[in-house]
Design a protein around this motif. Structure first.
Motif, mmCIF file in Angstrom:
data_model
loop_
_atom_site.group_PDB
_atom_site.id
_atom_site.type_symbol
_atom_site.label_atom_id
_atom_site.label_comp_id
_atom_site.label_asym_id
_atom_site.label_seq_id
_atom_site.Cartn_x
_atom_site.Cartn_y
_atom_site.Cartn_z
ATOM 1 N N THR A 10 0.871 -1.174 0.000
ATOM 2 C CA THR A 10 0.000 0.000 0.000
ATOM 3 C C THR A 10 0.911 1.228 0.000
ATOM 4 N N ARG A 103 -6.210 1.179 9.265
ATOM 5 C CA ARG A 103 -7.300 1.294 8.288
ATOM 6 C C ARG A 103 -6.788 0.982 6.884
ATOM 7 N N GLU A 104 -5.642 1.537 6.535
ATOM 8 C CA GLU A 104 -5.054 1.298 5.213
ATOM 9 C C GLU A 104 -4.745 -0.184 5.002
ATOM 10 N N VAL A 106 -5.714 -2.997 6.874
ATOM 11 C CA VAL A 106 -6.863 -3.901 7.002
ATOM 12 C C VAL A 106 -7.784 -3.738 5.794
ATOM 13 N N GLY A 107 -8.027 -2.508 5.370
ATOM 14 C CA GLY A 107 -8.867 -2.274 4.199
ATOM 15 C C GLY A 107 -8.302 -2.943 2.960
ATOM 16 N N ARG A 111 -10.112 -6.069 0.892
ATOM 17 C CA ARG A 111 -10.398 -5.938 -0.549
ATOM 18 C C ARG A 111 -9.682 -7.018 -1.359
ATOM 19 N N LEU A 136 -12.628 1.396 13.178
ATOM 20 C CA LEU A 136 -11.797 0.918 12.081
ATOM 21 C C LEU A 136 -12.599 -0.035 11.197
ATOM 22 N N ALA A 139 -15.060 1.848 9.141
ATOM 23 C CA ALA A 139 -14.397 2.683 8.139
ATOM 24 C C ALA A 139 -13.984 1.888 6.901
ATOM 25 N N VAL A 140 -13.668 0.599 7.069
ATOM 26 C CA VAL A 140 -13.252 -0.201 5.915
ATOM 27 C C VAL A 140 -14.409 -0.993 5.305
ATOM 28 N N GLY A 141 -15.619 -0.810 5.838
ATOM 29 C CA GLY A 141 -16.789 -1.403 5.203
ATOM 30 C C GLY A 141 -17.475 -2.530 5.934
ATOM 31 N N TRP A 159 -18.278 -7.807 6.207
ATOM 32 C CA TRP A 159 -17.840 -6.790 5.257
ATOM 33 C C TRP A 159 -18.824 -6.694 4.110
#
Length: 170
Positions: A10, A103-104, A106-107, A111, A136, A139-141, A159
């Motif tokens: 990322t 967040r970055e 885990v998101g 995905r 968190l 925030a990631v869905g 999710w």
């Protein structure tokens, strides 16, 4: 597919399997603020326990290192729970908290699971009252299901892909 290994980069981190050489760093970031929340981690968490966790990380239960410029910043576990269901869990070093790195990472992991395993369900469990972790997840869905998780005192989250990521059939 039984292997739940994720390999990602990322903007601020790399995510890949923990390896034996990570044991000392894993021990260093796994303090009482982590062991008090993660039911399978003993307190105190020793270097030997860190090495044992890494050694059993394979197949359906893989623990991933999240590395930033300063080194090991966190851990993301990806666990196959059954046909088409994967659970994500995580912990991050105190130095990495509050910066959006979790967040970055885990998101991106969630995905990747969804993209690689079309139709899979991705879940997480969170202790009610753990506001930062719940924030968190949201925030990631992830959304709460209103049901208890498999672990004692945990709520189950699932999710949901953002509308632009879903494939709707008419």
């Amino acid at each position: 597919m039984t292997e739940t290994l994720i390999r990602l980069t990322t903007p601020r981190c790399r995510i890949d399997r923990l390896v034996a050489d990570d044991a000392a760093d894993l021990w260093a970031i796994t303090d009482a603020s982590v062991t008090s929340q993660v039911h399978f981690l003993p307190e105190p968490f020793t270097k030997d326990e860190a090495a044992a966790l890494i050694a059993r990380s394979r197949g359906d239960d893989v623990f991933h290192a999240v590395r930033d410029a300063a080194g090991l910043a966190g851990v993301i576990g990806v666990h196959r729970r059954g046909a088409g269901e994967y659970e994500v869990g995580y912990w991050f070093a105190a130095r990495a908290r509050g910066q959006g790195l979790a967040r970055e990472a885990v998101g991106a992991t969630v995905r990747e699971i969804a993209a690689a395993r079309r139709g899979a369900t991705v879940v997480a469990e969170c202790r009610p009252g753990n506001a930062r972790s719940e924030a968190l997840l949201r925030a990631v869905g992830f959304v709460p299901t209103g049901t208890a998780g498999r672990r004692p005192g945990r709520a189950l989250f699932v999710w949901r892909a953002a509308p632009g990521e879903r494939i709707d059939v008419c």
